[in-house]
Design an enzyme around this catalytic site. Structure first.
Site, PDB file in Angstrom:
ATOM      1  CB  ILE A 182      56.345  -1.274 -92.456  1.00 32.31           C
ATOM      2  CG1 ILE A 182      55.468  -2.515 -92.197  1.00 32.31           C
ATOM      3  CG2 ILE A 182      57.648  -1.355 -91.665  1.00 32.31           C
ATOM      4  CD1 ILE A 182      55.088  -2.741 -90.739  1.00 32.31           C
ATOM      5  CE  LYS A 183      56.086   7.047 -89.149  1.00 35.86           C
ATOM      6  NZ  LYS A 183      55.568   7.974 -88.124  1.00 35.86           N
ATOM      7  CG  LEU A 184      61.241   0.695 -92.621  1.00 37.09           C
ATOM      8  CD1 LEU A 184      61.230   0.149 -94.039  1.00 37.09           C
ATOM      9  CD2 LEU A 184      62.099  -0.184 -91.720  1.00 37.09           C
TER      10      LEU A 184
END
Length: 316
Positions: A130-132
Protein backbone atom coordinates in the site's frame (compact mmCIF):
# COMPACT_ATOMS: atom_id res chain seq x y z
CA UNK A 1 25.27 -8.97 -20.93
CA UNK A 2 22.97 -5.97 -21.25
CA UNK A 3 22.86 -3.36 -18.48
CA UNK A 4 19.39 -4.38 -17.29
CA UNK A 5 20.49 -7.96 -16.68
CA UNK A 6 23.67 -6.61 -15.10
CA UNK A 7 21.67 -4.55 -12.61
CA UNK A 8 19.46 -7.56 -11.81
CA UNK A 9 22.55 -9.37 -10.47
CA UNK A 10 22.71 -6.93 -7.53
CA UNK A 11 19.29 -5.27 -7.27
CA UNK A 12 15.64 -6.27 -7.48
CA UNK A 13 14.24 -4.51 -10.56
CA UNK A 14 10.68 -3.18 -10.35
CA UNK A 15 8.60 -1.83 -13.25
CA UNK A 16 7.26 1.69 -12.66
CA UNK A 17 4.24 1.25 -14.92
CA UNK A 18 0.62 0.12 -15.22
CA UNK A 19 1.11 -0.90 -18.85
CA UNK A 20 0.75 -4.66 -18.57
CA UNK A 21 2.29 -5.45 -21.96
CA UNK A 22 5.33 -3.32 -21.17
CA UNK A 23 5.78 -5.03 -17.80
CA UNK A 24 5.58 -8.44 -19.46
CA UNK A 25 8.44 -7.51 -21.81
CA UNK A 26 11.02 -6.60 -19.13
CA UNK A 27 10.48 -9.44 -16.60
CA UNK A 28 10.64 -7.34 -13.41
CA UNK A 29 10.20 -8.85 -9.95
CA UNK A 30 7.54 -6.32 -8.85
CA UNK A 31 5.59 -3.37 -10.22
CA UNK A 32 4.58 0.01 -8.83
CA UNK A 33 1.59 2.17 -9.74
CA UNK A 34 0.34 5.65 -8.92
CA UNK A 35 -2.64 7.77 -10.05
CA UNK A 36 -0.62 9.28 -12.93
CA UNK A 37 0.41 5.86 -14.28
CA UNK A 38 -3.12 4.52 -13.80
CA UNK A 39 -4.59 7.47 -15.70
CA UNK A 40 -2.13 6.91 -18.55
CA UNK A 41 -2.93 3.19 -18.80
CA UNK A 42 -6.69 3.81 -18.53
CA UNK A 43 -6.47 5.76 -21.78
CA UNK A 44 -5.24 2.69 -23.70
CA UNK A 45 -7.91 0.74 -25.58
CA UNK A 46 -6.53 -2.69 -24.64
CA UNK A 47 -7.52 -2.12 -21.01
CA UNK A 48 -11.14 -1.16 -21.72
CA UNK A 49 -12.37 -4.40 -20.13
CA UNK A 50 -10.74 -3.47 -16.81
CA UNK A 51 -12.48 -0.10 -16.90
CA UNK A 52 -15.85 -1.64 -17.80
CA UNK A 53 -15.55 -4.03 -14.86
CA UNK A 54 -14.69 -1.14 -12.51
CA UNK A 55 -17.67 0.87 -13.77
CA UNK A 56 -20.03 -2.06 -13.19
CA UNK A 57 -18.58 -2.47 -9.68
CA UNK A 58 -19.02 1.24 -8.96
CA UNK A 59 -22.67 1.20 -10.02
CA UNK A 60 -23.34 -1.77 -7.76
CA UNK A 61 -21.44 -0.46 -4.73
CA UNK A 62 -22.37 3.22 -4.52
CA UNK A 63 -25.67 4.96 -3.88
CA UNK A 64 -24.71 8.43 -5.11
CA UNK A 65 -22.68 9.13 -8.25
CA UNK A 66 -19.83 10.37 -6.06
CA UNK A 67 -19.77 7.07 -4.16
CA UNK A 68 -19.94 5.14 -7.43
CA UNK A 69 -16.96 7.04 -8.85
CA UNK A 70 -14.85 6.43 -5.73
CA UNK A 71 -15.79 2.73 -5.74
CA UNK A 72 -14.95 2.46 -9.45
CA UNK A 73 -11.56 4.17 -8.96
CA UNK A 74 -10.60 1.79 -6.16
CA UNK A 75 -11.72 -1.21 -8.21
CA UNK A 76 -9.83 -0.01 -11.28
CA UNK A 77 -6.58 0.30 -9.31
CA UNK A 78 -7.08 -3.23 -7.97
CA UNK A 79 -8.04 -4.59 -11.41
CA UNK A 80 -4.77 -3.32 -12.87
CA UNK A 81 -2.83 -4.59 -9.86
CA UNK A 82 -4.39 -8.05 -10.06
CA UNK A 83 -3.60 -8.30 -13.78
CA UNK A 84 -0.01 -7.20 -13.17
CA UNK A 85 0.35 -9.87 -10.47
CA UNK A 86 -0.41 -12.53 -13.09
CA UNK A 87 2.91 -11.67 -14.77
CA UNK A 88 5.25 -10.53 -11.97
CA UNK A 89 6.36 -13.08 -9.36
CA UNK A 90 6.56 -10.54 -6.53
CA UNK A 91 4.25 -7.77 -5.43
CA UNK A 92 2.44 -4.70 -6.74
CA UNK A 93 2.16 -1.27 -5.10
CA UNK A 94 -1.25 0.42 -5.10
CA UNK A 95 -1.61 4.01 -3.93
CA UNK A 96 -3.99 5.49 -1.39
CA UNK A 97 -5.77 8.65 -2.62
CA UNK A 98 -3.27 11.52 -2.23
CA UNK A 99 -6.05 13.72 -0.82
CA UNK A 100 -5.88 11.58 2.33
CA UNK A 101 -2.18 12.35 2.87
CA UNK A 102 -2.86 14.34 6.05
CA UNK A 103 -5.55 12.03 7.49
CA UNK A 104 -4.14 9.01 9.29
CA UNK A 105 -7.46 7.30 10.04
CA UNK A 106 -8.92 7.67 6.55
CA UNK A 107 -5.64 6.47 5.03
CA UNK A 108 -5.83 3.33 7.18
CA UNK A 109 -9.48 2.82 6.22
CA UNK A 110 -8.72 3.19 2.49
CA UNK A 111 -5.72 0.84 2.73
CA UNK A 112 -7.80 -1.87 4.41
CA UNK A 113 -10.48 -1.45 1.73
CA UNK A 114 -7.96 -1.84 -1.12
CA UNK A 115 -6.51 -4.96 0.49
CA UNK A 116 -10.04 -6.35 0.90
CA UNK A 117 -10.76 -5.75 -2.81
CA UNK A 118 -7.56 -7.61 -3.71
CA UNK A 119 -8.45 -10.50 -1.44
CA UNK A 120 -11.87 -10.73 -3.10
CA UNK A 121 -9.94 -11.35 -6.33
CA UNK A 122 -7.90 -14.09 -4.69
CA UNK A 123 -4.73 -12.03 -4.19
CA UNK A 124 -2.79 -12.73 -1.00
CA UNK A 125 -2.07 -9.83 1.31
CA UNK A 126 1.66 -10.59 1.12
CA UNK A 127 1.70 -9.60 -2.59
CA UNK A 128 0.29 -6.12 -2.02
CA UNK A 129 2.14 -2.96 -0.99
CA UNK A 130 0.00 0.00 0.00
CA UNK A 131 1.53 3.29 -1.13
CA UNK A 132 1.21 6.27 1.19
CA UNK A 133 2.77 9.73 0.99
CA UNK A 134 5.64 10.18 3.48
CA UNK A 135 3.84 12.78 5.58
CA UNK A 136 3.81 12.42 9.36
CA UNK A 137 0.22 11.15 9.09
CA UNK A 138 1.09 8.73 6.28
CA UNK A 139 4.00 7.30 8.27
CA UNK A 140 1.82 6.83 11.35
CA UNK A 141 -0.87 5.14 9.23
CA UNK A 142 1.78 2.79 7.82
CA UNK A 143 3.02 2.00 11.33
CA UNK A 144 -0.45 0.72 12.27
CA UNK A 145 -1.01 -1.09 8.98
CA UNK A 146 2.31 -2.94 9.30
CA UNK A 147 1.12 -4.29 12.67
CA UNK A 148 -1.93 -5.70 10.85
CA UNK A 149 0.28 -7.45 8.31
CA UNK A 150 -0.36 -4.90 5.55
CA UNK A 151 2.99 -3.94 4.04
CA UNK A 152 3.44 -0.33 2.98
CA UNK A 153 5.48 1.60 0.42
CA UNK A 154 6.14 5.15 1.64
CA UNK A 155 6.36 7.34 -1.43
CA UNK A 156 7.06 11.00 -2.23
CA UNK A 157 10.13 10.75 -0.03
CA UNK A 158 12.59 13.61 -0.47
CA UNK A 159 14.28 14.23 2.88
CA UNK A 160 16.55 12.20 5.14
CA UNK A 161 14.11 13.09 7.94
CA UNK A 162 11.27 11.32 6.13
CA UNK A 163 13.50 8.28 5.60
CA UNK A 164 14.54 8.14 9.24
CA UNK A 165 10.93 8.45 10.46
CA UNK A 166 9.86 5.62 8.13
CA UNK A 167 12.56 3.31 9.45
CA UNK A 168 11.65 4.14 13.04
CA UNK A 169 8.01 3.32 12.26
CA UNK A 170 9.03 -0.08 10.90
CA UNK A 171 7.56 0.41 7.43
CA UNK A 172 8.25 -2.28 4.85
CA UNK A 173 9.66 -0.12 2.04
CA UNK A 174 10.45 3.48 1.09
CA UNK A 175 10.64 5.11 -2.35
CA UNK A 176 13.11 8.03 -2.35
CA UNK A 177 12.54 10.12 -5.50
CA UNK A 178 15.88 10.52 -7.26
CA UNK A 179 14.70 12.38 -10.37
CA UNK A 180 12.49 14.92 -8.67
CA UNK A 181 15.29 15.85 -6.26
CA UNK A 182 17.60 16.24 -9.26
CA UNK A 183 14.96 18.38 -11.04
CA UNK A 184 14.73 20.83 -8.14
CA UNK A 185 18.47 21.43 -7.91
CA UNK A 186 18.94 21.43 -11.68
CA UNK A 187 16.35 24.20 -12.05
CA UNK A 188 18.27 26.37 -9.57
CA UNK A 189 21.89 25.49 -10.31
CA UNK A 190 22.23 23.49 -13.54
CA UNK A 191 24.91 20.81 -13.52
CA UNK A 192 26.89 21.19 -16.73
CA UNK A 193 28.43 18.83 -17.55
CA UNK A 194 26.37 16.22 -15.71
CA UNK A 195 28.37 14.27 -13.13
CA UNK A 196 26.37 11.40 -11.66
CA UNK A 197 28.51 11.27 -8.49
CA UNK A 198 27.38 14.83 -7.72
CA UNK A 199 23.70 14.21 -8.52
CA UNK A 200 21.80 15.26 -5.35
CA UNK A 201 19.11 12.62 -5.94
CA UNK A 202 21.70 9.85 -6.20
CA UNK A 203 23.54 11.15 -3.12
CA UNK A 204 20.28 11.23 -1.15
CA UNK A 205 19.55 7.54 -1.79
CA UNK A 206 23.15 6.57 -0.99
CA UNK A 207 22.97 8.39 2.35
CA UNK A 208 19.67 6.71 3.25
CA UNK A 209 20.93 3.27 2.19
CA UNK A 210 24.11 3.62 4.28
CA UNK A 211 22.18 4.90 7.31
CA UNK A 212 19.68 2.03 7.19
CA UNK A 213 22.39 -0.62 6.89
CA UNK A 214 24.58 0.99 9.59
CA UNK A 215 21.65 0.97 12.03
CA UNK A 216 20.25 -2.44 11.02
CA UNK A 217 16.88 -1.13 9.86
CA UNK A 218 15.03 -3.73 7.82
CA UNK A 219 13.05 -1.19 5.78
CA UNK A 220 13.74 -1.76 2.07
CA UNK A 221 15.18 1.15 0.08
CA UNK A 222 13.71 1.36 -3.43
CA UNK A 223 15.10 4.21 -5.53
CA UNK A 224 12.39 5.76 -7.73
CA UNK A 225 11.66 8.57 -10.18
CA UNK A 226 14.65 8.33 -12.50
CA UNK A 227 15.46 10.77 -15.30
CA UNK A 228 18.44 8.99 -16.89
CA UNK A 229 20.12 5.60 -16.87
CA UNK A 230 23.28 7.00 -15.24
CA UNK A 231 21.26 7.56 -12.04
CA UNK A 232 20.09 3.94 -12.07
CA UNK A 233 23.55 2.50 -12.72
CA UNK A 234 25.01 4.68 -9.94
CA UNK A 235 22.58 3.04 -7.49
CA UNK A 236 23.19 -0.57 -8.53
CA UNK A 237 23.20 -2.58 -5.32
CA UNK A 238 20.29 -0.67 -3.80
CA UNK A 239 17.70 -3.11 -2.39
CA UNK A 240 15.25 -2.34 -5.20
CA UNK A 241 14.96 0.16 -8.05
CA UNK A 242 11.64 0.98 -9.72
CA UNK A 243 12.22 1.97 -13.34
CA UNK A 244 9.92 3.35 -16.07
CA UNK A 245 9.62 1.37 -19.35
CA UNK A 246 11.53 3.92 -21.46
CA UNK A 247 14.58 3.57 -19.19
CA UNK A 248 14.18 -0.21 -18.94
CA UNK A 249 14.35 -0.22 -22.75
CA UNK A 250 17.56 1.85 -22.77
CA UNK A 251 19.19 -0.44 -20.22
CA UNK A 252 18.13 -3.56 -22.11
CA UNK A 253 19.54 -2.25 -25.39
CA UNK A 254 22.98 -1.31 -24.06
CA UNK A 255 25.63 -3.97 -23.52
CA UNK A 256 28.32 -3.02 -21.00
CA UNK A 257 29.65 -4.28 -17.65
CA UNK A 258 27.68 -3.27 -14.56
CA UNK A 259 29.50 -2.71 -11.27
CA UNK A 260 27.80 -2.77 -7.88
CA UNK A 261 27.94 0.76 -6.42
CA UNK A 262 26.00 0.42 -3.16
CA UNK A 263 27.50 -1.97 -0.63
CA UNK A 264 26.39 -2.19 3.03
CA UNK A 265 28.95 -0.42 5.26
CA UNK A 266 30.88 -2.68 7.62
CA UNK A 267 30.66 -0.28 10.57
CA UNK A 268 27.39 -0.27 12.52
CA UNK A 269 25.92 2.06 15.13
CA UNK A 270 23.20 1.89 17.79
CA UNK A 271 19.85 3.32 16.73
CA UNK A 272 18.94 6.79 18.00
CA UNK A 273 15.75 7.42 19.98
CA UNK A 274 12.76 7.79 17.63
CA UNK A 275 11.90 11.31 16.51
CA UNK A 276 8.88 13.07 17.96
CA UNK A 277 6.31 14.70 15.68
CA UNK A 278 7.72 18.13 16.54
CA UNK A 279 11.27 17.01 15.68
CA UNK A 280 10.10 15.46 12.42
CA UNK A 281 8.24 18.57 11.31
CA UNK A 282 11.11 20.88 12.24
CA UNK A 283 13.85 18.80 10.60
CA UNK A 284 11.83 18.19 7.44
CA UNK A 285 10.98 21.89 7.29
CA UNK A 286 14.70 22.71 7.21
CA UNK A 287 14.95 21.09 3.76
CA UNK A 288 13.39 23.56 1.31
CA UNK A 289 13.60 21.11 -1.59
CA UNK A 290 11.83 18.34 0.32
CA UNK A 291 9.07 20.62 1.60
CA UNK A 292 8.38 21.93 -1.89
CA UNK A 293 8.57 18.58 -3.69
CA UNK A 294 6.42 16.73 -1.14
CA UNK A 295 3.61 19.29 -1.32
CA UNK A 296 3.89 19.49 -5.12
CA UNK A 297 3.86 15.70 -5.45
CA UNK A 298 0.72 15.38 -3.35
CA UNK A 299 -1.00 18.10 -5.41
CA UNK A 300 -0.02 16.50 -8.74
CA UNK A 301 -1.20 13.03 -7.70
CA UNK A 302 -4.47 14.58 -6.49
CA UNK A 303 -4.94 16.29 -9.87
CA UNK A 304 -4.49 12.99 -11.72
CA UNK A 305 -6.80 11.24 -9.26
CA UNK A 306 -9.50 13.80 -10.09
CA UNK A 307 -8.87 13.33 -13.83
CA UNK A 308 -9.29 9.59 -13.37
CA UNK A 309 -12.52 10.17 -11.48
CA UNK A 310 -13.78 12.44 -14.27
CA UNK A 311 -12.92 9.79 -16.87
CA UNK A 312 -14.88 7.15 -14.95
CA UNK A 313 -17.75 9.52 -14.10
CA UNK A 314 -18.28 10.13 -17.82
CA UNK A 315 -18.80 6.38 -18.29
CA UNK A 316 -21.22 5.85 -15.39
Amino acid sequence: MNELDGIKQFTTVVADSCDIESIRHYHPQDATANPSLLLKAAGLSQYEHLIDDAIAWGKKNGKTQEQQVVAACDKLAVNFGAEILKIVPGCVSTEVDARLSFDKEKSIEKARHLVDLYQQQGVEKSRILIKLASTWEGIRAAEELEKEGINCNLTLLFSFTQARACAEAGVFLISPFVGRIYDWYQARKPMDPYVVEEDPGVKSVRNIYDYYKQHHYETIVMGASFRRTEQILALTGCDRLTIAPNLLKELQEKVSPVVRKLIPPSQTFPRPAPMSEAEFRWEHNQDAMAVEKLSEGIRLFAVDQRKLEDLLAAKL
